[in-house]
Design a protein around this motif. Structure first.
Motif, PDB file in Angstrom:
ATOM      1  N   GLY A  90       0.444  -1.297   0.751  1.00  0.00           N
ATOM      2  CA  GLY A  90       0.315   0.078   0.337  1.00  0.00           C
ATOM      3  C   GLY A  90       0.839   1.454   0.001  1.00  0.00           C
ATOM      4  O   GLY A  90       2.349   1.086   0.576  1.00  0.00           O
ATOM      5  N   ARG A  98      -7.578   8.139   2.961  1.00  0.00           N
ATOM      6  CA  ARG A  98      -7.895   7.523   2.283  1.00  0.00           C
ATOM      7  C   ARG A  98      -9.774   7.018   1.628  1.00  0.00           C
ATOM      8  O   ARG A  98     -10.002   6.175   0.375  1.00  0.00           O
ATOM      9  CB  ARG A  98      -8.244   5.841   3.168  1.00  0.00           C
ATOM     10  CG  ARG A  98      -6.260   5.718   4.089  1.00  0.00           C
ATOM     11  CD  ARG A  98      -6.806   4.347   4.927  1.00  0.00           C
ATOM     12  NE  ARG A  98      -4.821   4.042   5.549  1.00  0.00           N
ATOM     13  CZ  ARG A  98      -4.940   4.303   6.453  1.00  0.00           C
ATOM     14  NH1 ARG A  98      -5.933   3.319   6.931  1.00  0.00           N
ATOM     15  NH2 ARG A  98      -3.714   3.801   7.639  1.00  0.00           N
ATOM     16  N   LYS A  99     -10.381   7.727   1.413  1.00  0.00           N
ATOM     17  CA  LYS A  99     -11.261   7.910   0.795  1.00  0.00           C
ATOM     18  C   LYS A  99     -11.809   9.543   0.377  1.00  0.00           C
ATOM     19  O   LYS A  99     -11.504  10.168   1.074  1.00  0.00           O
ATOM     20  CB  LYS A  99     -12.515   7.309   1.770  1.00  0.00           C
ATOM     21  CG  LYS A  99     -12.857   5.492   2.034  1.00  0.00           C
ATOM     22  CD  LYS A  99     -13.747   5.097   2.234  1.00  0.00           C
ATOM     23  CE  LYS A  99     -14.714   4.730   1.559  1.00  0.00           C
ATOM     24  NZ  LYS A  99     -16.305   4.083   1.177  1.00  0.00           N
ATOM     25  N   GLN A 139     -15.871  -2.355  -7.055  1.00  0.00           N
ATOM     26  CA  GLN A 139     -14.268  -2.846  -6.084  1.00  0.00           C
ATOM     27  C   GLN A 139     -13.707  -1.785  -5.592  1.00  0.00           C
ATOM     28  O   GLN A 139     -12.694  -1.908  -5.051  1.00  0.00           O
ATOM     29  CB  GLN A 139     -13.610  -3.117  -7.710  1.00  0.00           C
ATOM     30  CG  GLN A 139     -14.313  -4.734  -7.940  1.00  0.00           C
ATOM     31  CD  GLN A 139     -13.843  -5.298  -9.202  1.00  0.00           C
ATOM     32  OE1 GLN A 139     -12.893  -4.857  -9.392  1.00  0.00           O
ATOM     33  NE2 GLN A 139     -14.016  -6.020  -9.493  1.00  0.00           N
ATOM     34  N   VAL A 140     -13.741  -0.369  -6.624  1.00  0.00           N
ATOM     35  CA  VAL A 140     -13.183   0.197  -6.198  1.00  0.00           C
ATOM     36  C   VAL A 140     -13.478   1.168  -4.610  1.00  0.00           C
ATOM     37  O   VAL A 140     -13.121   1.509  -3.223  1.00  0.00           O
ATOM     38  CB  VAL A 140     -13.118   1.986  -7.009  1.00  0.00           C
ATOM     39  CG1 VAL A 140     -12.589   3.663  -6.348  1.00  0.00           C
ATOM     40  CG2 VAL A 140     -12.441   1.117  -8.090  1.00  0.00           C
ATOM     41  N   GLN A 143     -12.706   4.333  -2.551  1.00  0.00           N
ATOM     42  CA  GLN A 143     -10.997   4.144  -1.850  1.00  0.00           C
ATOM     43  C   GLN A 143     -10.442   5.102  -2.968  1.00  0.00           C
ATOM     44  O   GLN A 143      -9.921   5.044  -3.582  1.00  0.00           O
ATOM     45  CB  GLN A 143     -10.397   2.898  -1.962  1.00  0.00           C
ATOM     46  CG  GLN A 143     -11.144   1.911  -0.622  1.00  0.00           C
ATOM     47  CD  GLN A 143     -11.376   2.332   1.044  1.00  0.00           C
ATOM     48  OE1 GLN A 143     -10.084   2.861   1.229  1.00  0.00           O
ATOM     49  NE2 GLN A 143     -12.490   1.892   1.437  1.00  0.00           N
ATOM     50  N   GLU A 145      -6.891   4.849  -2.374  1.00  0.00           N
ATOM     51  CA  GLU A 145      -5.670   4.400  -3.715  1.00  0.00           C
ATOM     52  C   GLU A 145      -6.329   3.097  -4.786  1.00  0.00           C
ATOM     53  O   GLU A 145      -5.677   3.596  -6.287  1.00  0.00           O
ATOM     54  CB  GLU A 145      -4.642   3.588  -2.851  1.00  0.00           C
ATOM     55  CG  GLU A 145      -3.395   2.738  -3.528  1.00  0.00           C
ATOM     56  CD  GLU A 145      -3.327   2.062  -2.504  1.00  0.00           C
ATOM     57  OE1 GLU A 145      -2.069   1.586  -3.352  1.00  0.00           O
ATOM     58  OE2 GLU A 145      -2.809   2.322  -0.747  1.00  0.00           O
ATOM     59  N   GLY A 146      -7.360   2.568  -3.807  1.00  0.00           N
ATOM     60  CA  GLY A 146      -8.368   1.856  -5.256  1.00  0.00           C
ATOM     61  C   GLY A 146      -8.855   2.850  -6.553  1.00  0.00           C
ATOM     62  O   GLY A 146      -8.225   2.292  -7.395  1.00  0.00           O
ATOM     63  N   PHE A 147      -8.881   3.941  -6.484  1.00  0.00           N
ATOM     64  CA  PHE A 147      -9.792   5.059  -7.609  1.00  0.00           C
ATOM     65  C   PHE A 147      -8.502   5.433  -8.533  1.00  0.00           C
ATOM     66  O   PHE A 147      -8.537   5.128  -9.816  1.00  0.00           O
ATOM     67  CB  PHE A 147     -10.133   5.900  -6.852  1.00  0.00           C
ATOM     68  CG  PHE A 147     -10.022   6.856  -7.624  1.00  0.00           C
ATOM     69  CD1 PHE A 147     -11.351   7.158  -8.930  1.00  0.00           C
ATOM     70  CD2 PHE A 147      -9.834   8.605  -7.719  1.00  0.00           C
ATOM     71  CE1 PHE A 147     -11.538   7.815  -9.398  1.00  0.00           C
ATOM     72  CE2 PHE A 147      -9.572   9.619  -8.083  1.00  0.00           C
ATOM     73  CZ  PHE A 147     -10.325   9.540  -9.287  1.00  0.00           C
ATOM     74  N   ARG A 149      -5.066   3.961  -8.933  1.00  0.00           N
ATOM     75  CA  ARG A 149      -4.643   2.928  -9.796  1.00  0.00           C
ATOM     76  C   ARG A 149      -5.692   1.379 -10.557  1.00  0.00           C
ATOM     77  O   ARG A 149      -5.527   1.722 -11.669  1.00  0.00           O
ATOM     78  CB  ARG A 149      -4.028   1.147  -8.844  1.00  0.00           C
ATOM     79  CG  ARG A 149      -3.116   1.568  -7.718  1.00  0.00           C
ATOM     80  CD  ARG A 149      -3.128   0.812  -6.640  1.00  0.00           C
ATOM     81  NE  ARG A 149      -1.731   0.678  -5.700  1.00  0.00           N
ATOM     82  CZ  ARG A 149      -0.853   0.712  -6.007  1.00  0.00           C
ATOM     83  NH1 ARG A 149       0.060   0.375  -7.157  1.00  0.00           N
ATOM     84  NH2 ARG A 149       0.118   0.597  -5.133  1.00  0.00           N
ATOM     85  N   THR A 150      -7.188   2.371  -9.719  1.00  0.00           N
ATOM     86  CA  THR A 150      -8.242   2.369 -11.475  1.00  0.00           C
ATOM     87  C   THR A 150      -7.975   2.831 -12.713  1.00  0.00           C
ATOM     88  O   THR A 150      -8.149   2.488 -13.721  1.00  0.00           O
ATOM     89  CB  THR A 150      -9.605   2.069 -10.765  1.00  0.00           C
ATOM     90  OG1 THR A 150      -9.431   0.582  -9.605  1.00  0.00           O
ATOM     91  CG2 THR A 150     -10.341   1.681 -11.539  1.00  0.00           C
TER      92      THR A 150
END
Length: 299
Positions: A90, A98-99, A139-140, A143, A145-147, A149-150
């Motif tokens: 991470g 984080r969001k 799936q995101v 978030q 970081e997920g956003f 990276r996506t």
């Protein structure tokens, strides 16, 4: 740690001898905790007087002043660096960030300034809507970081990479409509998308190492020339690199030379000549990035 040698030669040729105005060169990286500059050489023909300065972003700039006309201008740079990519896992963002949405600390907002503001028109909110769909993906889940990276992966997967040798960048809306662009077009598009949700981002110009040149398996896109990507500022993690051309995060295989608020502030070589437009004949750029680790192992 990865030890890399970057050789970059730019040659301008003319149909007759011309005089040159000052040229601004952004070819030398800044020494830092994740990049150590071991050696740097700069060669210019015809001979030029060179002075060094830092720009408003802290980039290292060489100003070349010429006294003699010539029919060709050649700028050659070679650097050797140790690159320390970010560790895996991470990113390490502060809990409150984080969001999305979140707010940057009041003490940092004045310094982030216009890196948060959008720079291009989006009258039909096409980029905003494209970004919203990614952010709301199950799936995101919003978030941060997920956003990011996506988004980086989505640009690589949804768009068609092309080499463009024309100066400047496409408007981000045009890149979205065409679903194609160069690395700098991808970078500017991602910057606008990230800024649409209130995150600070910067344009990065530099080089890309492709392990394939040293015999390794690789699916890297965009090597063999200067490269462009983005940095996003995340509380607790700082400026994190994302390369939408290759769909990756972190600094592996990337050699940053200059960071700026917009791409026009990070042009590797810029300058003028005195003459007619038709006096200009040709521009040739040759970039080589090799791993000295791989070369040592091969020997």
């Amino acid at each position: 740690m990865q030890r890399l040698r970057v050789s970059h030669t730019t040659t301008y040729t003319y149909r007759k001898a011309v005089s040159f105005g000052d040229h601004r060169l952004m070819l030398r990286p800044r020494d830092s905790h994740d990049l150590r500059l071991l050696d740097a050489t700069l060669s210019i023909e015809p001979a030029a007087e060179v002075r060094w300065l830092y720009d408003v972003f802290g980039n290292s700039i060489a100003i070349a002043t010429f006294s003699e006309p010539a029919q060709a201008l050649r700028v050659s740079s070679e650097i050797i660096i140790d690159r320390y990519p970010a560790p895996g896992g991470g990113i390490g963002v502060e809990e409150y960030a984080r969001k999305i949405p979140f707010s940057y600390p009041a003490s940092e907002v004045p310094d982030l300034g216009r890196t948060i503001e959008r720079h291009y028109s989006d009258p039909e909110r096409m980029i905003t809507e494209w970004t919203r769909q990614l952010l709301e993906d199950e799936q995101v889940g919003g978030q941060t970081e997920g956003f990011l990276r996506t988004m980086t992966a989505a640009i690589k997967d949804q768009f068609n990479y092309i080499e463009r040798h024309e100066p400047g960048v496409q408007a981000p809306v045009e890149t979205l409509q065409l679903k194609s662009g160069s690395c700098r077009d991808y970078a500017v598009f991602m910057m606008e998308a990230v800024r649409s949700v209130g995150l600070a981002t910067r344009f990065v110009s530099g080089y890309l190492y492709d392990p394939a040149v040293d015999g390794a398996r690789s699916d890297v896109t965009g090597a063999g020339a200067t490269h462009a990507w983005v940095q996003v500022y995340l509380p607790g993690a700082g400026w994190i690199e994302f390369d939408p051309t290759n769909g990756g995060a972190g600094g592996r295989n990337l050699v940053p030379i200059a960071v700026a608020r917009e791409p026009g502030q990070a042009v590797p070589i810029s300058g003028t000549f005195s003459g007619k437009p038709e006096d200009f004949a040709e521009l040739d750029v040759d970039v080589s990035v090799r791993s000295l680790n791989a070369l040592e192992e091969a020997s």
